[in-house]
Design an enzyme around this catalytic site. Structure first.
Site, PDB file in Angstrom:
ATOM      1  CG  HIS A  16      50.512  38.822  30.949  1.00 37.40           C
ATOM      2  ND1 HIS A  16      50.662  40.138  30.622  1.00 37.40           N
ATOM      3  CD2 HIS A  16      50.010  38.797  32.207  1.00 37.40           C
ATOM      4  CE1 HIS A  16      50.256  40.895  31.629  1.00 37.40           C
ATOM      5  NE2 HIS A  16      49.852  40.101  32.606  1.00 37.40           N
ATOM      6  CB  ALA A  17      53.709  40.650  27.013  1.00 37.19           C
TER       7      ALA A  17
END
Length: 105
Positions: free
Chosen positions: A31-32
């Site tokens: 994810h980010a």
């Protein structure tokens, strides 16, 4: 019969190539936050670094490219680097995956 993967890749003199396979162990996948950390670390090396997930190949130095992989927990990624510091780059990036990018889960 010789397959493409059996043939050596040819690179300019003085450059090296390295390939590693890693597994995304983070519960939320790539994810980010881990993608940003991966891109930031990759940018510190001169080598061209790519991440391959299934049939998709992206630039490891681009957080947006990394996010397009949508690599979930358990995904196997191939890291490829080409350049004078290729092995060092992949040593560093592989360690990020092993340590879950500093995340607990």
């Amino acid at each position: 019969m010789i397959e493409k993967s059996d043939l050596p890749e040819v690179f300019p003199e003085g450059e090296e190539t390295a390939v590693r396979t890693v597994v995304v162990v983070n519960q939320l996948g790539l994810h980010a936050r881990p993608a940003a950390r991966l891109a930031q670390e990759a940018q510190g090396f001169e080598a061209e670094i790519t991440v391959i997930c299934e049939e998709q190949e992206v630039d490891a130095k681009s957080i947006l490219d990394l996010l397009t992989l949508a690599a979930a927990q358990g995904s196997k990624l191939e890291l490829r680097a080409n350049g004078c510091d290729a092995a060092a780059a992949l040593d560093c990036l592989e360690e990020l995956f092993k340590t879950r990018f500093g995340e607990e889960k």
